[in-house]
Design a protein around this motif. Structure first.
Motif, PDB file in Angstrom:
ATOM      1  N   VAL A  16       2.527  -2.148  -0.488  1.00  0.00           N
ATOM      2  CA  VAL A  16       1.397  -2.623   0.308  1.00  0.00           C
ATOM      3  C   VAL A  16       0.619  -3.646  -0.523  1.00  0.00           C
ATOM      4  N   ARG A  17       0.327  -4.806   0.071  1.00  0.00           N
ATOM      5  CA  ARG A  17      -0.490  -5.805  -0.632  1.00  0.00           C
ATOM      6  C   ARG A  17      -1.857  -5.212  -0.960  1.00  0.00           C
ATOM      7  N   GLY A  18      -2.408  -5.644  -2.086  1.00  0.00           N
ATOM      8  CA  GLY A  18      -3.723  -5.179  -2.466  1.00  0.00           C
ATOM      9  C   GLY A  18      -3.718  -3.739  -2.956  1.00  0.00           C
ATOM     10  N   THR A  19      -2.680  -3.359  -3.677  1.00  0.00           N
ATOM     11  CA  THR A  19      -2.549  -2.002  -4.194  1.00  0.00           C
ATOM     12  C   THR A  19      -2.221  -2.066  -5.677  1.00  0.00           C
ATOM     13  N   ILE A  20      -2.755  -1.112  -6.431  1.00  0.00           N
ATOM     14  CA  ILE A  20      -2.425  -0.959  -7.843  1.00  0.00           C
ATOM     15  C   ILE A  20      -1.645   0.342  -7.980  1.00  0.00           C
TER      16      ILE A  20
ATOM     17  N   VAL B 215       1.504  10.130 -10.027  1.00  0.00           N
ATOM     18  CA  VAL B 215       1.561   8.847  -9.344  1.00  0.00           C
ATOM     19  C   VAL B 215       0.125   8.516  -8.957  1.00  0.00           C
ATOM     20  N   ILE B 216      -0.366   7.369  -9.419  1.00  0.00           N
ATOM     21  CA  ILE B 216      -1.739   6.953  -9.154  1.00  0.00           C
ATOM     22  C   ILE B 216      -1.686   5.683  -8.313  1.00  0.00           C
ATOM     23  N   ILE B 217      -2.341   5.725  -7.171  1.00  0.00           N
ATOM     24  CA  ILE B 217      -2.373   4.578  -6.261  1.00  0.00           C
ATOM     25  C   ILE B 217      -3.827   4.244  -5.971  1.00  0.00           C
ATOM     26  N   ARG B 218      -4.172   2.957  -6.104  1.00  0.00           N
ATOM     27  CA  ARG B 218      -5.515   2.477  -5.795  1.00  0.00           C
ATOM     28  C   ARG B 218      -5.410   1.437  -4.686  1.00  0.00           C
ATOM     29  N   ASN B 219      -6.134   1.653  -3.605  1.00  0.00           N
ATOM     30  CA  ASN B 219      -6.137   0.712  -2.483  1.00  0.00           C
ATOM     31  C   ASN B 219      -7.257  -0.296  -2.697  1.00  0.00           C
ATOM     32  N   THR B 220      -6.890  -1.545  -2.936  1.00  0.00           N
ATOM     33  CA  THR B 220      -7.861  -2.635  -3.092  1.00  0.00           C
ATOM     34  C   THR B 220      -7.625  -3.709  -2.034  1.00  0.00           C
ATOM     35  N   SER B 221      -7.006  -3.324  -0.929  1.00  0.00           N
ATOM     36  CA  SER B 221      -6.556  -4.283   0.086  1.00  0.00           C
ATOM     37  C   SER B 221      -7.654  -4.782   1.017  1.00  0.00           C
ATOM     38  N   GLY B 222      -8.786  -4.064   1.072  1.00  0.00           N
ATOM     39  CA  GLY B 222      -9.838  -4.448   2.003  1.00  0.00           C
ATOM     40  C   GLY B 222      -9.736  -3.732   3.342  1.00  0.00           C
ATOM     41  N   ALA B 223      -8.727  -2.880   3.511  1.00  0.00           N
ATOM     42  CA  ALA B 223      -8.528  -2.150   4.771  1.00  0.00           C
ATOM     43  C   ALA B 223      -7.900  -0.792   4.470  1.00  0.00           C
ATOM     44  N   PRO B 224      -8.015   0.156   5.403  1.00  0.00           N
ATOM     45  CA  PRO B 224      -7.331   1.442   5.219  1.00  0.00           C
ATOM     46  C   PRO B 224      -5.807   1.232   5.170  1.00  0.00           C
ATOM     47  N   GLN B 225      -5.124   2.039   4.357  1.00  0.00           N
ATOM     48  CA  GLN B 225      -3.673   1.929   4.205  1.00  0.00           C
ATOM     49  C   GLN B 225      -3.055   3.318   4.140  1.00  0.00           C
ATOM     50  N   THR B 226      -1.817   3.407   4.573  1.00  0.00           N
ATOM     51  CA  THR B 226      -1.041   4.633   4.448  1.00  0.00           C
ATOM     52  C   THR B 226       0.083   4.382   3.448  1.00  0.00           C
TER      53      THR B 226
END
Length: 120
Positions: A51-55, A94-105
């Motif tokens: 997903v774009r905008g993810t670390i 597993v560490i996931i950070r959502n920085t996309s600007g929108a909710p993500q699954t």
């Protein structure tokens, strides 16, 4: 040691999909530990939704093995070998950070096996 060792007959397959829904700015840490007493994981595949905008970051036994990076180790749609030789560990995060600007699954799928201590 081969890239992906052959499981012994007593070893336990491991394939535990996990889904996380994150709002923008949220982070999830998913921990995978062997369920069999006295066992370790062999993990050749760790697939995560791209997903774009993810670390993305992977830690095994407290040490960073991957990332932080803007792409996952392998995409959930590819399921290609991620670690060669396969990672061996007792605890994986597993560490996931959502920085996309929108909710993500996100879908996370580790595939490997638990080797019982004293095995191969």
């Amino acid at each position: 040691m081969p890239w992906v060792p052959e499981p012994d007959p007593d070893d336990v397959p491991f394939n535990e999909p996990y889904t996380a829904e994150l709002d923008d700015g949220e982070k999830v840490t998913v921990t995978f530990t062997p369920e069999q007493s006295g066992s370790v994981f062999y993990l050749p595949i760790l697939a995560i939704s791209k997903v774009r905008g993810t670390i993305y970051e992977i830690r095994d036994d407290g040490s960073t093995q991957y990332g932080p990076a803007a792409i996952p180790p392998t995409d959930i749609d590819d399921m290609t070998v991620t670690f060669a030789p396969a990672k061996r560990f007792r605890d994986s995060q597993v560490i996931i950070r959502n920085t996309s600007g929108a909710p993500q699954t996100y879908h996370i799928q580790p595939v490997g096996f638990e080797q019982i201590e004293g095995g191969a």
